[in-house]
Design an enzyme around this catalytic site. Structure first.
Site, PDB file in Angstrom:
ATOM      1  N   HIS A 185      29.135  17.945  48.911  1.00 41.11           N
ATOM      2  CA  HIS A 185      29.029  18.385  47.521  1.00 41.11           C
ATOM      3  C   HIS A 185      27.632  18.951  47.235  1.00 41.11           C
ATOM      4  O   HIS A 185      27.458  19.746  46.323  1.00 41.11           O
ATOM      5  CB  HIS A 185      29.310  17.231  46.561  1.00 41.11           C
ATOM      6  N   ASP A 255      38.186  23.626  51.478  1.00 45.94           N
ATOM      7  CA  ASP A 255      37.683  22.671  50.502  1.00 45.94           C
ATOM      8  C   ASP A 255      37.065  23.489  49.353  1.00 45.94           C
ATOM      9  O   ASP A 255      36.993  24.726  49.413  1.00 45.94           O
ATOM     10  CB  ASP A 255      36.670  21.726  51.156  1.00 45.94           C
TER      11      ASP A 255
END
Length: 339
Positions: A185, A255
Site C-alpha cells: 500500500h 491489485d
C-alpha cells in the site's frame, strides 16, 4: 450494449454522483468494487449496487468486495457478523485437519449468504499467500498458515464455499506475497528468493488451485524472474510464472492501481498492466481523476480476456440450497466468539 472495458472501478461514496454515472455509462467497466466508505445500510448498499449495474446495462456485472474475516472485512455488524481471520482457521486446522477445512468452507459459505443479500457477487478471497518469518504484517493473520499445505487445503475449501453460495472467488496475491518485507500500500517490495524456493513455497498454493476462475496479482518484484518490474506489470512473471509454471489460465486482475507500490501516472499504470498480460485493471479509491486516467488507456475486453471473463461468471450462475440457519449454527460450534 456497449462493449465492456478491461477494468474494475470503485466509487467515492455511498451513492453515485452525476459525474460517476455519466463516466460509467461512457466507459463501461467490466465490474465494480466496494469499500467501507461505500457501505451504509441495507437498502443503500442494494441501491448502489443496482445503480452501478444500471450504468453499464448488465445485470450480471460483477461487484467485488474484500470480505475475508479478521481485520479485512468491509461489511460489519449489523450488516454481517464479524468473522475470525484466516489464521484462526489455520490454528484449528493444525489441531484437526477435517475440522479446520470444514470451518473454512462454512465461513466462506456464510460470506456468500451475507454478500448476495446486498447484490455483491464476488469476494477477493481466498488469500493464498504463505508468509515467512519476519515478513511484513500486511498479510500476517490474513494467511491460513506458514506452510503451503494448510494454505492449499483451507484456500480450496474457502473457494468452494463461495462458489457453492453463488459468489465468485478471487485468489490472491498471485504468484505470492508472503515474502514481502514491505507493505505494498505504501512501497514496492523486492523478493530475492531463488526460483526453487519460490516454486516449493510461494507458488505451490496457486499451482494446486490453478483451476479457480480468478486471481489478483501481487505488486511485488521477484528478482530471480524480473528484477525491474513487479508481477503486476511484468510480462515475464505473468507469461512464464503465472500462466506457465503455475498454469493459471483464468481471469487475471491487477491489485489496486492506487497503491503506492506502482510508480507512474495512472494512464501509464493501466497501459503497463494490460501490456504485461493482465486481463483487468483494478482501481479502488474512487478518485475521479485517477479513474479517468485509467480509462484513457484501458481497452475493450476481447479475445482470450473476454473468454476468461465469460467463463468466470459461469462459476456463479448456480448455487446450492444450503440452510443458512444450520450453517451458522455449525460454524458457531467451531467459533463461538463470532457475533
Amino acid at each position: 450494449m456497449t462493449e465492456s472495458k478491461s477494468m474494475i472501478l470503485g466509487c467515492a461514496g455511498k451513492s453515485l454522483t452525476r459525474d460517476e454515472i455519466r463516466f460509467y455509462r461512457n466507459e463501461c467497466p467490466w465490474g465494480f468494487i466496494l469499500f467501507a466508505r461505500n457501505i451504509g445500510e441495507t437498502e443503500q448498499i442494494r441501491d448502489l449496487v443496482a445503480a452501478m449495474r444500471d450504468c453499464v446495462g448488465r445485470a450480471d456485472a460483477p461487484v467485488f468486495v474484500d470480505q475475508e474475516g479478521g481485520r479485512v472485512q468491509r461489511l460489519r455488524p449489523p450488516l454481517a457478523p464479524n468473522y475470525p481471520a484466516a489464521g484462526a482457521l489455520g490454528v484449528l486446522w493444525r489441531d484437526d485437519h477435517d475440522a479446520g477445512t470444514r470451518a473454512a468452507w462454512l465461513m466462506a459459505r456464510l460470506h456468500a449468504f451475507d454478500l448476495l443479500r446486498y447484490g455483491i457477487t464476488a469476494d477477493c478471497l481466498p488469500v493464498l499467500d504463505v508468509p515467512i518469518e519476519g515478513a511484513s504484517d500486511v498479510i500476517g493473520a490474513r494467511a491460513y498458515g506458514k506452510e503451503p499445505r494448510a494454505v492449499i487445503e483451507l484456500g480450496r475449501a474457502a473457494a468452494e464455499g463461495l462458489i457453492a453460495g453463488g459468489v465468485l472467488p478471487v485468489m490472491k496475491h498471485i504468484p505470492g506475497h508472503g515474502r514481502a518485507f514491505a507493505d505494498t500500500h505504501f512501497e514496492l517490495p523486492t523478493v530475492d528468493a531463488s526460483i526453487g524456493d519460490l516454486q516449493r513455497h510461494d507458488f505451490a498454493p496457486f499451482r494446486e488451485l490453478n483451476h479457480l476462475p480468478m486471481a489478483m496479482t501481487a505488486h511485488v518484484v521477484y528478482s530471480a524472474i524480473d528484477p525491474k518490474n513487479p508481477a503486476t506489470t511484468s510480462g515475464k512473471v505473468i507469461e512464464k510464472i503465472i500462466r506457465g509454471e503455475i498454469g493459471f489460465d483464468g481471469l487475471l486482475m491487477s491489485d489496486d492501481t492506487s497503491m503506492k507500490a506502482l510508480s507512474g501516472d495512472f494512464p501509464s499504470k493501466a497501459a503497463a498492466i494490460l501490456a504485461a498480460g493482465c486481463d483487468l485493471v483494478l482501481h479502488c479509491n474512487g478518485v475521479f481523476e485517477e479513474m479517468a486516467g485509467i480509462a484513457s488507456r484501458t481497452t475493450g475486453l476481447e479475445g482470450k480476456s473476454f473468454e476468461r471473463a465469460e467463463r468466470a461468471l459461469t462459476y456463479i450462475r448456480n448455487r446450492d440450497v444450503a440452510d443458512e440457519t444450520e450453517i451458522r449454527a455449525e460454524f458457531a460450534s467451531y467459533f463461538d466468539a463470532v457475533a
